[in-house]
Design an enzyme around this catalytic site. Structure first.
Site, PDB file in Angstrom:
ATOM      1  N   ASP A 196      47.227  45.878  44.814  1.00  0.00           N
ATOM      2  CA  ASP A 196      46.392  46.981  44.363  1.00  0.00           C
ATOM      3  C   ASP A 196      44.919  46.562  44.478  1.00  0.00           C
ATOM      4  O   ASP A 196      44.608  45.379  44.691  1.00  0.00           O
ATOM      5  CB  ASP A 196      46.753  47.316  42.913  1.00  0.00           C
ATOM      6  CG  ASP A 196      46.007  48.517  42.388  1.00  0.00           C
ATOM      7  OD1 ASP A 196      45.804  49.480  43.155  1.00  0.00           O
ATOM      8  OD2 ASP A 196      45.607  48.499  41.208  1.00  0.00           O
TER       9      ASP A 196
ATOM     10  N   ASP B  76      41.691  48.596  42.683  1.00  0.00           N
ATOM     11  CA  ASP B  76      40.925  48.822  41.452  1.00  0.00           C
ATOM     12  C   ASP B  76      41.519  48.014  40.306  1.00  0.00           C
ATOM     13  O   ASP B  76      42.701  48.143  39.995  1.00  0.00           O
ATOM     14  CB  ASP B  76      40.935  50.311  41.085  1.00  0.00           C
ATOM     15  CG  ASP B  76      40.220  51.166  42.111  1.00  0.00           C
ATOM     16  OD1 ASP B  76      39.023  50.922  42.326  1.00  0.00           O
ATOM     17  OD2 ASP B  76      40.856  52.058  42.692  1.00  0.00           O
TER      18      ASP B  76
END
Length: 268
Positions: free
Chosen positions: A13, A15
């Protein structure tokens, strides 16, 4: 524990894992250097639909991290892929920014604010009471409701911001219709990521900061999972779920150290 040295593929991922806002997180440069030096297959998989892969590359480059466009896959691309297979040549009313718009245009989906086949939500600055009202009435007239991602919030430099799931919720409540979400934890997005890595799930690991999207997506796709505490989740919030990550780390900078056999603090 995950044997990072033996893993072939890494789905990560962005963020809350690589950065907050425009601030790169500690250890990220060392992690990316390790991925490259060890010739790992890797993909940065984000539920944020705002940016194109080119823009994501430029964003990381401004932070001193050089990664090619081919290493990015977004919920906007997953949404476009889903619709191009389900309804080729369909039309849509879209609330979202350039990343989502460009992905839809690239697969031949045209914009329609009168009688679209779909209403599609991503994060974006065009979100307003007027666009919500129009989206609500289009859904009531028969358009199917799609969300790029189900995240209720996302980390920023000074707190959190509403995510895709929160933004589409008013239309769900007003119409009584539930959105179909194409981003994590949808298995379609995870399988697309594994195909891009040319990896079997047992050869790959999922790294993220959210239990409700990243970790469950990796677990249900058959991967070992790493929860990092640099974003949304804490040890306390992670313990509230019925499932657990394979390992909890402070951040991705711990991964090269563990692969080298160093002792690193783990949590939970």
């Amino acid at each position: 524990m995950v044997d990072f040295a033996r893993k072939k593929g890494f789905i990560c991922d962005m963020d809350g894992v690589l950065y907050h806002g425009n601030q790169v997180l500690p250890g990220v440069a060392a992690f990316v250097d390790w991925l490259k030096s060890e010739q790992k297959e890797y993909l940065f998989l984000t539920n944020n639909s705002n940016c194109t892969p080119k823009e994501l590359r430029q964003r990381l480059l401004r932070m001193g991290i050089d990664v090619g466009e081919e290493h990015f896959y977004t919920s906007a691309l997953a949404t476009a892929a889903f619709l191009s297979e389900q309804a080729p040549g369909c039309t849509a009313y879209v609330i979202g920014d350039a990343g989502l718009m460009n992905a839809l245009y690239d697969v031949g989906i045209t914009m329609n604010a009168v009688d679209p086949d779909y209403v599609i939500f991503g994060e974006g600055k065009v979100y307003s009471l007027d666009t919500l009202t129009q989206a609500t009435n289009l859904v009531l007239r028969g358009a199917k409701l799609i969300g790029a991602n189900p995240d209720l919030s996302g980390p920023i430099e000074d707190g959190i911001m509403p995510g895709g799931g929160a933004l589409v919720a008013p239309v769900e409540l007003a119409t009584g219709k539930k959105a179909y979400f194409c981003g994590k934890p949808n298995p379609l997005m995870m399988r697309a990521g594994l195909r891009r890595l040319r990896c079997h799930s047992e050869e790959a690991v999922m790294i993220g900061d959210r239990m409700d999207t990243d970790i469950i997506a990796g677990m249900e796709s058959g991967m070992q999972t790493v929860l990092v505490l640099s974003g949304i989740s804490t040890v306390e919030t992670a313990s509230e779920y019925a499932y657990r990550p394979t390992v909890i780390l402070s951040g991705v900078g711990d991964i090269p150290r563990l692969a080298a056999g160093e002792k690193v603090r783990t949590f939970g």
